[in-house]
Structures are given as C-alpha cells and as structure tokens.
Design a protein around this motif. Structure first.
Motif, PDB file in Angstrom:
ATOM      1  N   VAL A 133      28.137  82.988  47.881  1.00 45.87           N
ATOM      2  CA  VAL A 133      28.564  82.057  46.763  1.00 45.87           C
ATOM      3  C   VAL A 133      29.056  80.738  47.365  1.00 45.87           C
ATOM      4  CG1 VAL A 133      30.672  81.792  45.216  1.00 45.87           C
ATOM      5  CG2 VAL A 133      29.388  83.740  45.075  1.00 45.87           C
ATOM      6  N   PRO A 137      25.432  78.274  46.313  1.00 43.45           N
ATOM      7  CA  PRO A 137      26.056  78.537  45.256  1.00 43.45           C
ATOM      8  C   PRO A 137      24.732  78.794  43.855  1.00 43.45           C
ATOM      9  CG  PRO A 137      26.699  76.455  45.624  1.00 43.45           C
ATOM     10  CD  PRO A 137      26.043  77.103  46.875  1.00 43.45           C
ATOM     11  N   ALA A 140      23.377  82.167  44.222  1.00 47.32           N
ATOM     12  CA  ALA A 140      24.363  83.053  43.557  1.00 47.32           C
ATOM     13  C   ALA A 140      24.358  83.127  41.972  1.00 47.32           C
ATOM     14  CB  ALA A 140      25.749  82.960  44.030  1.00 47.32           C
ATOM     15  N   ARG A 141      24.399  81.931  41.505  1.00 45.72           N
ATOM     16  CA  ARG A 141      24.122  81.738  39.905  1.00 45.72           C
ATOM     17  C   ARG A 141      22.970  82.378  39.405  1.00 45.72           C
ATOM     18  NH1 ARG A 141      27.065  76.735  40.628  1.00 45.72           N
ATOM     19  NH2 ARG A 141      25.350  75.853  41.473  1.00 45.72           N
TER      20      ARG A 141
END
Lengths: 472, 151
Positions: A133, A137, A140-141
């Motif tokens: 994350v 990111p 991860a999203r």
C-alpha cells in the motif's frame, strides 16, 4: 536429526508449518508441509438431511464457501437424479467464475504481490500488504477493486459475499433480475482493465525471478483438471482427466462414478491434510498437481478471445507442459481474465433472466458425487444417504490435498536451493514459504484467528545447539 | 448531513462473538441516515467505503474485561504489522490507514467493544452478551447524535 521449523507459514489461508530436516553436513535432507488445524466436517455432517449439505458444507471455509456450496449442490443434484434447468446452470457458472476472480485476486494481490513488488529478500515488516500500500498504492487499489468485483457479483447473486445461500439442490433459489445483471455488467470493463494491466506488469517481471522459476516446485508431474470434448477451459462441467508432464493423456473420462479407481487418499501422521495420489501409480509415483497451472496445461483453448491470446503466450514458456509452480501466479491472472470474459458472455445471454431455475425432486439414489474446479483446483464432494435421506457418510477431496505431495516436493526443492550454511536469513525462509503460496493452499480460515503464533525458526546443530534463530 | 458508517463484525456461530453483527442489526432500526455493514471480519475492501464517510463506528466483541461491560475508544489510522502480515484480516486502525493511504482520507472513528462471556461454537448471545448488546445500542446512537450535532 536437526530440524528447522517454520511455524506458522504466513500469507496463506489457514494455519500450517514447515519443517526442514538437516543431515549431519547441514544440508536439507527432507521437507514437510504440515497442516495443524483439524475441521472434521466429514464426520459432523453424518446424520444430517442431505438437503442441508450445501449450506453446511459452505461453512468449511470463509474464502471459498461458494466452491463447496456448488460441489455440494452438484452432489445433491446427483442424489435427486435431476438435470437442473439451463438458466440455473448458467447462473451457477457465473457464481463459480466470480469465486475464481475474488479468490485469485486475493492470492495474487494481497498474498503474493508483496514478494514480487518488494522483493523476496525484503524485511517481512515491509513485505506485506501494508508495504504494498505504501510503495505501490495503485497496485493495491487495483487489487482491492478486482477482489471487490468478484465479491459484489457473489453478493448480488447470492445475497451476501460470504456464505451465500442462493445455490440449492436442483438449481438456484430465485432468478436473476435485469437490474442485477446490469449492475454486474457495468463493472466488467474496469475489472478487465485491471486484470490486463496486472498481466502486462507480471509478464515484465518474470525475468527478475529466474532463480525462483527454476526452483519453485519445478519438476515433472501429472496434472488433473476437468476436461471436455472441445478441450476448452472448463470449471463447472465435464469429466476429469489426468495428463502427464508431456501433455499426454494418462486417464480420461473419469466421472463421479469411478473417480475412486483413480484417486487415492493417504493419511499423514504429521499433518491433518491428506495426501491424494493417482491410484494406479501409488503414493510415491502418483504425484500430480491441480489448480490454475493444471487447468491451463490441460486445455487447448480458453474459449474467450483475450484469454486465448494470453494462453497462447503462456504456452510459449515451454514446449511441453509448464512445470514451474511459480507460474501458478501467471496462470491465476489468465484465469481471472477468462472468468471476466466468460461472465460477460453468460450475462449477455437472454436466457440468463429465465424464470425456471430450480428442479424439485426427492432422493432417487443413495449416492451422489459433485465435481467442479474451485479456484485452487479440483473439488469433489461424495455423499451416501440412507432411506430417509440422511447422510451416512461424506468424503470431500479438496485441492490442497491433491497438491499436498507436490507442495512437499516444492518445499524440499526450494529449501535445498536456498537454505544453506549455519545462518538463517529472512530471504531464504521467505522463499520456502513463497513456494507454498504458489499453490495458494486454503486450510479453512473461516474461524476467528485467536492468538496468532509468531514465526519462530530455529537452526539446530547435530549436537542440539541452537546456532541461529529467527522470530517474527 | 455528515455520512455515518456503522460496522459490526464477528462470527455469528461463536456465541458472544456475534455481538458486532447483532448490534448492527438492531442499530439499523434505531439510527436514521446511517449506512450499516455487518460482516464476519474486517477486510481491506472496506477501506474505500470508510474513506467516504465522516464518522466510522466499529462494533466488536472482546473476551477481555468484565463480561457485559462496554468500552469506547477513539481510533487513529495506523497499520498494525501483525494483522498486515496475516493476509486478508485487518483491524479497524489498519482499515483507517488503508483508507487514508489509498483513498486520501480517513474519517473520525471509534471502536465500541462489548465484553462477552462465551465464545465457543454456539448461536445466540449469553446473558452477559445481551447486557453488552443493550449497552452498545444505548451508547452508539448517542455517539452518532453527538457527532452530528458538533459537525
């Protein structure tokens, strides 16, 4: 004999440990993957009405309840001797595809991508989903959104994302509504984009993992998966087929009626997970693998355009079958893409909104077998009932059992490659765990995890002295 | 109008561990203009929904403390390493951290825990569990009202 114990194995579904036995020279002599939790579902369902089995069996696991629900319902269909309505079968297929998507997304993005993105040698404090994350990111999203897509389909069809009760013996409990279909269809373009991006990214990373590819359960074995006349990817209907490491058919057209002639199960003294093997060759020679790698090795085509393109590229990895279990990750992404495409096709079929979705019948047989491809591999539910429809005995053969001996082979291979000398370091131990993550074993995580044990590995010299220790 | 999200989590087949989901079911009939989630356990997918609310209240059961009592604590976004390593299960502070890091915003948040008396395989709350449930359902609407009045 000196032993290294990795307990618990992290970032898998459930609780397990690995032991590495060293010889007098400090070389890894043997390796075992132990499942340390017992569930006992086969015994506790005895005496229950067979119609309760789908709901009861779904409680085996919080990650793959839908797979057990489907296999159990198929076994009950067999007991009732009904052919379920076509619309119901299509709806069940969609559920199975959604289950594959959400489970594979969890495996790839949450459990394994920290290894790919942060490195096998990274500090375990960082090499987890929070590290992902912080440093990546967008990945991860994307992972969260893709898993959410699968879960929303399950929730839309089944009423809830975990333990949906919509699938019943004879079909499904109620038809799909047009607005539900449209909600799912609206999410498909974004899910497709995420999957294609992930595939593109992963293929670009493969060169960085040549050592892992060589040593992560990279050995010739048989493969087991569902098959059909068209030799297309099949996750719900068809028969079972064994192929060898050269893609030659070893046994074919195996159905629920005769699977016991081909599949044997052996109990282990040091693990609650049985070892399943190809019966004609026995436990030692009859090792085979199931799951995404087996399915892609098995089928000639996926049957959907984008997945077929990817499958063609996947096949270029090897002339024979793909042996390295590291490629399970790659195969998972291709299966996600296939599942999205196939789901799109099924949802656009006008029959999908049909109202006839359930066949009703009393028991017409004393025995029933349900087989399907769960995300992790072939799943078999086999029930016997008495004259009152009560369960006399139940046998479940699960993917992690099929893969158990292959996982042991893999752990031994990777330990021999990476565990050397008198000093342990995190990178070598993570690789030992990572080979298990390739198979994504699911050890039933539906119960609350109270009191997580720390990872404690000891390297013990032949004289009993602890010469190195790692705790996390 | 501030957006309020109430999340209750726990295993409904483990006795008083069901406090969270049971409380959410009751609170959904008591608190207006809020969104409710009852789930088995917290997972990273909740982060997106948490990020778009103004107040998040997590309701959980605990085996610590005097059975029947309820504790309220303010939460801040922080990643708990243990939960992060162990896959798909995360705790409330980690959900907030995920919301903040991935979606740019973490709301004000509280954890309301009710101490239960039995957590073995069973359905239904114990007497102490029911006491904790009553207290949770008294406290949470007040927390929401106070928040709405001050924002």
């Amino acid at each position: 004999m000196p032993t290294i114990t990795i307990d618990p194995v992290t970032r898998i579904e459930g609780h397990a440990k690995i032991t590495l036995q060293l010889d007098e020279q400090g070389e890894v002599q043997d390796a075992r993957f132990h499942v340390t939790q017992v569930r006992g579902f086969e015994k506790l369902c005895e005496g229950r009405p067979f119609t309760e089995m789908p709901a009861l069996m779904a409680r085996i696991c919080g990650i793959c309840p839908t797979s057990h629900l489907l296999a159990s319902s198929k076994a009950c269909d067999d007991i009732m001797a009904v052919r379920i309505p076509e619309t119901a079968e299509k709806l069940r297929r969609i559920m199975n595809l959604a289950q594959i998507i959400q489970s594979h997304a969890l495996s790839f993005f949450y459990l394994s991508s920290p290894d790919f993105l942060l490195g096998m040698d990274a500090d375990p404090e960082e090499r987890n989903i929070m590290g992902l994350v912080r440093k990546h990111p967008q990945m991860a999203r994307d992972g969260i959104q893709l898993r959410q897509f699968g879960q929303r389909v399950l929730e839309t069809l089944g009423g809830k994302r975990i333990h949906p009760g919509w699938i019943v013996p004879g079909g499904v409990s109620h038809p799909l509504q047009a607005e539900q279909r449209d909600q799912i269809l609206a999410m498909i373009p974004e899910a497709t984009r995420i999957t294609r991006n992930a595939l593109s990214w992963f293929k670009g990373q493969i060169e960085n993992f040549r050592t892992e590819i060589r040593s992560f359960a990279n050995f010739p074995s048989m493969f087991l998966a569902m098959a059909n006349d068209a030799n297309q990817f099949s996750a719900y209907t068809g028969w079972l087929r064994f192929i060898n490491s050269n893609l030659e058919i070893v046994a074919d057209h195996i159905t629920g009626a005769d699977y016991l002639n081909y599949i044997g199960e052996s109990c282990n003294e040091d693990s609650y997970l049985k070892s399943t093997y190809f019966k004609p060759l026995g436990l030692k020679q009859g090792v085979y693998r199931v799951g995404p790698l087996a399915r892609l090795n098995m089928c000639r085509t996926a049957g959907t355009p984008m997945a077929d393109e990817e499958l063609a590229e996947f096949r270029e990895l090897e002339r024979r079958s793909v042996w390295s279990s590291f490629y399970y990750h790659y195969a998972r992404l291709i299966e996600i893409l296939f599942s999205i495409e196939r789901m799109n096709t099924l949802l656009n079929d006008p029959e999908i909104l049909g109202k006839n979705v359930r066949a009703h019948a009393s028991p017409n047989k004393y025995e029933g077998v349900g087989i399907l491809e769960a995300p992790r591999g072939t799943l078999i539910h086999h029930y016997h009932i008495d004259e009152n429809g009560l369960i006399k005995s139940a046998n479940m053969v699960i993917a992690s059992g099929h893969n158990n001996e292959a996982m042991n082979h893999g752990v031994l291979q990777v330990a021999r490659q990476f565990v050397k000398g008198k000093t342990l370091h995190q990178g070598m131990l993570n690789r030992v765990e990572a080979v298990i993550r390739c198979f994504d074993p699911c050890l039933s995580c539906s119960t609350h995890a109270a009191g997580m044990m720390p990872l404690d590995i000891q390297l013990i010299a032949p004289d009993g002295e602890v010469i190195d220790r790692l705790v996390r | 109008m501030p957006r309020v999200l109430l999340i209750g989590y726990g295993n409904t087949l483990c006795g008083d561990d069901a406090l969270g989901p049971v409380a959410i079911e009751r609170l959904s009939k008591m608190v207006a203009d809020a969104e409710f989630i009852a789930c088995h356990q917290l997972s990273p997918e909740l982060a997106e929904r948490v990020a778009i609310c103004d107040l998040a209240v997590f309701v959980d059961a605990t085996c610590q403390g005097e059975p029947g009592t309820v504790r309220v604590e303010q939460l801040v976004p922080v990643a708990v390493v243990g939960s992060a390593i162990f896959t798909h299960y995360v705790n409330p502070s980690t959900v907030l951290e995920l919301a903040k890091t991935l979606y740019g915003r973490a709301p004000q948040a509280m954890l309301v825990t009710g101490a239960g008396a039995k957590f073995h395989n069973s359905e239904g709350l114990s007497e102490k569990g029911r006491e904790a449930l009553d207290e949770i359902c008294r406290i949470v609407p007040q927390l929401v009202r106070d928040f709405v009045l001050t924002t």
